[in-house]
Write a protein that holds these residues in place. Sequence first.
Motif, PDB file in Angstrom:
ATOM      1  N   PHE A 132      -4.375 -14.047  12.174  1.00 52.58           N
ATOM      2  CA  PHE A 132      -3.781 -12.777  11.775  1.00 52.58           C
ATOM      3  C   PHE A 132      -3.433 -11.921  12.967  1.00 52.58           C
ATOM      4  CE2 PHE A 132      -6.042 -14.091   8.018  1.00 52.58           C
ATOM      5  CZ  PHE A 132      -5.132 -13.779   7.018  1.00 52.58           C
ATOM      6  N   SER A 133      -2.245 -11.360  12.917  1.00 51.24           N
ATOM      7  CA  SER A 133      -1.904 -10.336  13.893  1.00 51.24           C
ATOM      8  C   SER A 133      -1.452  -9.111  13.114  1.00 51.24           C
ATOM      9  CB  SER A 133      -0.794 -10.834  14.818  1.00 51.24           C
ATOM     10  OG  SER A 133       0.365 -11.101  14.080  1.00 51.24           O
ATOM     11  N   PHE A 134      -1.922  -7.978  13.529  1.00 51.29           N
ATOM     12  CA  PHE A 134      -1.610  -6.762  12.774  1.00 51.29           C
ATOM     13  C   PHE A 134      -1.617  -5.573  13.718  1.00 51.29           C
ATOM     14  CE2 PHE A 134      -6.011  -8.050  12.445  1.00 51.29           C
ATOM     15  CZ  PHE A 134      -6.669  -6.978  13.005  1.00 51.29           C
ATOM     16  N   SER A 154       0.829  -1.206   0.000  1.00 58.43           N
ATOM     17  CA  SER A 154       0.000   0.000   0.000  1.00 58.43           C
ATOM     18  C   SER A 154       0.864   1.257   0.000  1.00 58.43           C
ATOM     19  CB  SER A 154      -0.916   0.003   1.217  1.00 58.43           C
ATOM     20  OG  SER A 154      -1.786  -1.105   1.159  1.00 58.43           O
ATOM     21  N   LEU A 155       1.921   1.215   0.850  1.00 53.55           N
ATOM     22  CA  LEU A 155       2.839   2.362   0.875  1.00 53.55           C
ATOM     23  C   LEU A 155       3.485   2.544  -0.505  1.00 53.55           C
ATOM     24  CD1 LEU A 155       4.731   2.109   4.280  1.00 53.55           C
ATOM     25  CD2 LEU A 155       2.945   3.726   3.605  1.00 53.55           C
ATOM     26  N   ILE A 194      -4.176   0.973   8.852  1.00 55.45           N
ATOM     27  CA  ILE A 194      -4.362   2.298   8.243  1.00 55.45           C
ATOM     28  C   ILE A 194      -3.623   2.397   6.922  1.00 55.45           C
ATOM     29  CG2 ILE A 194      -3.700   4.718   8.538  1.00 55.45           C
ATOM     30  CD1 ILE A 194      -4.586   4.439  11.426  1.00 55.45           C
ATOM     31  N   GLN A 195      -2.420   1.802   6.883  1.00 52.92           N
ATOM     32  CA  GLN A 195      -1.676   1.812   5.623  1.00 52.92           C
ATOM     33  C   GLN A 195      -2.454   1.088   4.526  1.00 52.92           C
ATOM     34  OE1 GLN A 195       1.996   0.122   7.007  1.00 52.92           O
ATOM     35  NE2 GLN A 195       2.923   2.127   7.367  1.00 52.92           N
ATOM     36  N   ILE A 196      -2.996  -0.088   4.889  1.00 52.47           N
ATOM     37  CA  ILE A 196      -3.746  -0.853   3.896  1.00 52.47           C
ATOM     38  C   ILE A 196      -4.995  -0.074   3.466  1.00 52.47           C
ATOM     39  CG2 ILE A 196      -5.076  -2.971   3.512  1.00 52.47           C
ATOM     40  CD1 ILE A 196      -3.050  -4.372   5.406  1.00 52.47           C
ATOM     41  N   ALA A 197      -5.666   0.539   4.457  1.00 51.48           N
ATOM     42  CA  ALA A 197      -6.874   1.300   4.136  1.00 51.48           C
ATOM     43  C   ALA A 197      -6.552   2.436   3.170  1.00 51.48           C
ATOM     44  CB  ALA A 197      -7.497   1.859   5.408  1.00 51.48           C
ATOM     45  N   PHE A 198      -5.448   3.143   3.422  1.00 51.59           N
ATOM     46  CA  PHE A 198      -5.107   4.243   2.525  1.00 51.59           C
ATOM     47  C   PHE A 198      -4.630   3.737   1.165  1.00 51.59           C
ATOM     48  CE2 PHE A 198      -5.297   7.087   6.163  1.00 51.59           C
ATOM     49  CZ  PHE A 198      -5.887   8.184   5.568  1.00 51.59           C
ATOM     50  N   GLY A 199      -3.979   2.576   1.158  1.00 52.56           N
ATOM     51  CA  GLY A 199      -3.592   1.976  -0.117  1.00 52.56           C
ATOM     52  C   GLY A 199      -4.823   1.681  -0.955  1.00 52.56           C
ATOM     53  N   VAL A 200      -5.823   1.060  -0.308  1.00 57.00           N
ATOM     54  CA  VAL A 200      -7.061   0.732  -1.022  1.00 57.00           C
ATOM     55  C   VAL A 200      -7.747   2.014  -1.489  1.00 57.00           C
ATOM     56  CG1 VAL A 200      -9.369  -0.254  -0.766  1.00 57.00           C
ATOM     57  CG2 VAL A 200      -7.390  -1.452   0.178  1.00 57.00           C
ATOM     58  N   LEU A 201      -7.751   3.000  -0.593  1.00 59.54           N
ATOM     59  CA  LEU A 201      -8.385   4.284  -0.921  1.00 59.54           C
ATOM     60  C   LEU A 201      -7.695   4.932  -2.131  1.00 59.54           C
ATOM     61  CD1 LEU A 201     -10.708   5.587   0.670  1.00 59.54           C
ATOM     62  CD2 LEU A 201      -9.037   7.147   1.681  1.00 59.54           C
TER      63      LEU A 201
END
Lengths: 343, 232
Positions: free
Chosen positions: A178-180, A35-36, A186-193
Motif C-alpha cells: 500500500f502507498s497512500f 469517504s469524501l 485523513i479523508q478515510i478517517a473522517f469518512g469512518v468518523l
Amino acid sequence: MIDPAAPLVIGDIVDLLTSPGEMSRIVVEGLAKGSLYLMISAGLTLIFGLMDVINFAHGAFTMYGAYIAGAALLGLGVGSMGFLGAMGSIFVVMLLVFLLLAAVGVIFEVALIRKLYEYPPIFMILLTFGLAITLEELMRMIVEFREINNGQWQIDWATPRIESVPSELASVNELGFFSFTGLQLIQIAFGVLTFVGIWAFLNKTRYGLFVRAGVEDEEMAKALGININRTFTAVFAVGSGLAGIAGVMLALDPLWAVNVPLALAVLLPAFVIVIVGGLGSFKGTAVASLLVGMIDALGTWAFQTGVITFTDLDQLMIFGILVVMLILRPRGLFGVEGQGDHG
Amino acid sequence: MTLLELEGVHTYYGESHILQGVDLEVGDDEVVALLGRNGVGKTTTLRSILQLTPPAEGSIRFKGEELVGKDTYEVAEAGIGWIPEERRMFNRLSVEENLRAAVPTAAGVAEGLELAYDTFPILEERAGQRAGDLSGGQQQMLAIARGLVGQNELLLVDEPSEGLAPKIVTDVGEALLSASASVPILLIEQKLGLALDLADRYYVMDHGEIIDRGETAGVTADDEQLRRYLSA
C-alpha cells in the motif's frame, strides 16, 4: 489513436490492473474518494429521508464550507504551523464550519422550508433551487468584490492550498503493497468518523429513534407525541453542518477546485449516491458512496496510467450506474418500497 | 365526569364535507363504541381528535382543554393515545424500538417496556425482531402495547380486530378489556359482538353525523335497530 505514446493493449491493462501495487493504489484512492462522497451525501440523505425535501442548496452549503475553510486556513497560515498545529487548526475550522452552517440550516428550515411542507413537492424544489442560485451568486459577488480570483470567476486554489496544508499530508507513505498520502488517510478517517457518528446518532440515541420513526411514518410518530417539526429542524441543521464539513475536506484536496461551480459539482454525485443507495436509507448511502468512490478512483487511475486518453470516464460511469439502477431497481440498493412517496 | 367532549365538529378532506356536526362524549371511566358502516366518518372522527385532520369548525375538549389548533404531538402529550387501523407499525424498527418511541420520556423507558412485556409476553420474545416481520396478531398486540406505554388517559382504538384470525380476535378483545380497567377507550369496531362486549355506551354514525346513541347493557348483536343501522 492520435497519441502515439498512449496505446496500451489489453494484456498491458490487465497486467497493470492486477499488479498489487496498482490495485492497492486504486483501493486506497477509492476509499478516500468514497469517504469524501459519504460526507457530501450524508446530509442530503438524512434531509431527504426524513423530510422528503430535495435540498438543491446542499451543494451550495458545501461550497460555502470550502470557501470558509480555504480562507481560514490561508488566513491562519496553517501551512507553516507544523503538523500537529495544522491538524488542530483544521479540526477547529471544521467544528466552526459545522456550527455555522448548522445555524444557517436552522434559519432556512424555520423561516422558509417549514412554510412549504403542506404543498406539493414542486414548491419545495423551486424554493431550494432558488436558494442554491441565490447562495451561489452571493458567493460569486463576494469572490469578485474581494478579487480573490484575480478577475477570473473560477479560481484555482491549488497553489494556496499547498501553503494551507502541511507537507506531511501531501507526501506519499508506503506500507507493504500500500502507498497512500496523509491526506488520503485523513479523508478515510473522517469518512469512518462520519459513518460511525451518524450511525450512532440514528441507532443509539433517542433522537435518532425519533428520526427513524418519522422517516417511516410521520403521522404515527406525531401521534406518539414526537415533535416532528423540531426533529426536522435538528436534522436539517445536522445535514447542513455535514455539507459544510465536506466542504472543508474538499478545500484540502487538490483534486477539487474551490470555486462557485463546486456547488453543482458536489450536488450531482450526491444525488446519484442517494438514489443508488435507496432513498432514505443511510446504510444505502454509505454503500453507494464507496461504490461511486471506487469507480471514480478506477476512472482516474485509467486516465493517469494512459489506459484511456479522455477525462471524465468516471463521471460517465457514475451516471451509468444511476441509469442502470433506475431501470433494474428503481428503489435503490437498500430503499424500501413506498419510501420517499407521499402516499 | 366528561373526559373528552366533541361539540359541532365539522371536518373536510379537501372539498368533501366528512364530519357534519359531530357531538360526542367520553367519560373518564368508560369504554365508548363508535358504530357505523364503512365511510361514514368514524376514522375521521379519531383523526379530528388527534388534529391529524384538523376540524374546520367546532370544539374538541380534553379534560376541559381545547384541542383544536394544537399540533398532533401536543394532543399526544396531553394524554391521548392512538391505536390506528392497520396498526401502523414502524416496520423497520425493532419491537423494542417501537415501544421506546411510544414512551413519552427517556426516564420512563424501562418501566414502559416492563409494562408492555408483562401484558404481552410474546413481545419480549420478539423484542429484537423487526416489527414488520411480526404476524398480524402480534402487530396488533404491539400497537396496543404502544398505546399502553404512552401513559395515556384516553385511547382511540380503530378496528382492532380487522384482518385477524378468530382466536387472535379473542386475545385482542381480552387485552383491550384489561386495558379498559385502567384507561377509558373510544373504540371503532366492525364486529358488533366484540364492540358491545367491550363498550359501556355506543354512538351510531351515518353520513358524518351521530344518529343514535345508548347504553350497551341489554343490547345484543341481534338488535334489530342496530343491525339496520349497520347493514350496507
